[in-house]
Design an enzyme around this catalytic site. Structure first.
Site, PDB file in Angstrom:
ATOM      1  N   ARG A  48       0.808  -1.215   0.000  1.00  0.00           N
ATOM      2  CA  ARG A  48       0.000   0.000   0.000  1.00  0.00           C
ATOM      3  C   ARG A  48       0.843   1.267   0.000  1.00  0.00           C
ATOM      4  NH1 ARG A  48      -2.263   3.041   3.999  1.00  0.00           N
ATOM      5  NH2 ARG A  48      -1.755   1.534   5.642  1.00  0.00           N
ATOM      6  N   TYR A 102     -13.025  12.379 -20.650  1.00  0.00           N
ATOM      7  CA  TYR A 102     -13.500  11.016 -20.434  1.00  0.00           C
ATOM      8  C   TYR A 102     -14.677  11.050 -19.454  1.00  0.00           C
ATOM      9  CZ  TYR A 102     -13.522   6.387 -18.232  1.00  0.00           C
ATOM     10  OH  TYR A 102     -13.906   5.189 -17.701  1.00  0.00           O
ATOM     11  N   ASP A 174      -4.540  14.021 -18.889  1.00  0.00           N
ATOM     12  CA  ASP A 174      -4.774  12.612 -19.146  1.00  0.00           C
ATOM     13  C   ASP A 174      -4.162  12.318 -20.510  1.00  0.00           C
ATOM     14  OD1 ASP A 174      -5.745  10.122 -19.908  1.00  0.00           O
ATOM     15  OD2 ASP A 174      -7.691  10.410 -18.958  1.00  0.00           O
ATOM     16  N   LYS A 199      -4.845   0.787 -20.835  1.00  0.00           N
ATOM     17  CA  LYS A 199      -4.949   0.946 -22.283  1.00  0.00           C
ATOM     18  C   LYS A 199      -3.630   0.625 -22.989  1.00  0.00           C
ATOM     19  CE  LYS A 199      -9.123   2.371 -21.261  1.00  0.00           C
ATOM     20  NZ  LYS A 199      -9.081   2.656 -19.832  1.00  0.00           N
TER      21      LYS A 199
END
Length: 384
Positions: A48, A102, A174, A199
């Site tokens: 984490r 998006y 982005d 992606k």
């Protein structure tokens, strides 16, 4: 070898890899442990905290690819987006976002930010003056996406970074649709670069991940929030992502080539109403795209002419898959109104120029002749 002196494919293949000192294997070893020693160690490791061996190594690769000082890997693209934004925004702050985004990012902002006392403004357009017009005294961040999802609009990176610097703001992008193969926003002055690594970095439709790259100072601030949000990625997926990035340059360049040929084909097709691809001279931002992109990407969108049912067309495709995501080695299509932008109201979609019949097309690496043949036979079915 310094990353600035290495070629792109060399960085993809060799930077940020872990050495197998014991068995001399050709690929990075995988460290699956979630529990590490705390006594007499330089780094107290915990998944984490984004500092397991595989996490650290892959982050170095992403930083090298984006010409950044540091990077972090997240459990999803939206984990990367939300953590990066919230790291620089507090109650009473304001953020300027570009008009076309998006759908998941748009929904994050409109559904969640007011709960935290954060205000926001979407630009009316994508010109530099559209961003300047929305800046307020309490603005802290400018957030852009170029090429945008799904209409492939292009935002001027230099202009936005200059505006941000003039007003003392943090600029974020982005960069998913472009990928580091085609565009490095940091070279144009953008502060923070975000990816849905699901992606093009993953590229095989089998990995969910996100990435953020920036200066060490900015990444330290992002880390302090990220460890509390808990958006880390399992080491097995980190290992798979490192493997996938090795071929990213080869894959994306092949997808660029296919997308360019497909856009040109669709533009000439009598059954196509509109084609959105920055590699076409007819694209309104074509000249701008040429100044900041090395390739125009593997994504395009198009609209069939009135009277041709886009649903029947997509159902008739045989080679091209109807699929929720994008950027895999296989070609896929989807309807943004039913998937990526379904959370937007019809009015919000119309404001962004997203019509019901719009089809987003992610080009894969198949032979272009086969992809075109599939498009032709599906059109023939839809026009009957």
């Amino acid at each position: 070898m310094e990353n600035k002196k290495a070629g792109f494919n060399t960085i993809c293949t060799h930077f940020g890899e872990l050495k197998d000192e014991k068995y001399k294997g050709a690929v990075s070893p995988l460290y699956m442990s979630t529990s590490y020693a705390f006594d007499d160690v330089e780094v107290k490791r915990y998944p984490r905290y984004f500092n397991t061996p595989n996490q650290v190594a892959l982050s170095e690769k992403v930083a090298a690819l984006e010409h950044a000082e540091a990077a972090m890997i997240f459990g999803s693209g939206m984990a990367a987006v939300s953590t990066a934004l919230m790291a620089f925004l507090r109650a009473g702050d304001h953020v300027v976002l570009q008009k076309t985004l998006y759908g998941g990012t748009y929904n994050l902002v409109t559904e969640e930010f007011e709960k935290f006392g954060i205000s926001y403004s979407f630009t009316d357009g994508l010109k530099p003056e559209d961003f300047t017009a929305k800046i307020k005294e309490n603005t802290k961040v400018i957030y852009i996406e170029t090429p945008s999802n799904p209409l492939l609009t292009i935002t001027d990176l230099k202009a936005v970074s200059s505006i941000a610097k003039k007003h003392g703001l943090v600029s974020m992008i982005d960069n998913t649709f472009a990928s580091p193969v085609n565009q490095n926003p940091i070279d144009f002055g953008i502060d923070v670069v975000i990816h849905s690594a699901t992606k093009y970095m993953g590229g095989h439709s089998d990995i969910l991940a996100g990435a953020v790259a920036s200066t060490k100072e900015h990444m330290e601030r992002i880390f302090q929030l990220a460890k509390n949000f808990g958006g880390s990625l399992s080491d097995y997926t980190v290992w798979l992502l490192e493997r996938s990035i090795k071929t990213m340059g080869l894959r994306v360049r092949a997808q660029n080539e296919n997308a360019q040929k497909m856009a040109e084909y669709l533009y000439q097709n009598e059954f196509i109403q509109a084609v959105y691809y920055p590699g076409l001279p007819s694209h309104p931002d074509h000249e701008l795209a040429k100044t900041q992109m090395r390739g125009f990407g593997g994504m395009l969108s198009f609209e069939l002419k009135d009277g041709i049912d886009s649903y029947i067309f997509q159902q008739a495709l045989k080679l091209i898959k109807s699929s929720m995501s994008l950027a895999g080695v296989e070609s896929t299509v989807l309807s943004p109104t039913k998937t990526s932008h379904s959370l937007l109201s019809p009015e919000e979609r119309a404001n962004q120029g997203i019509v019901d019949g719009l089809i987003r097309f992610s080009l894969g690496i198949e032979d272009i002749e086969d992809i075109i043949a599939d498009i032709e036979q599906a059109i023939a079915v839809a026009v009957k």
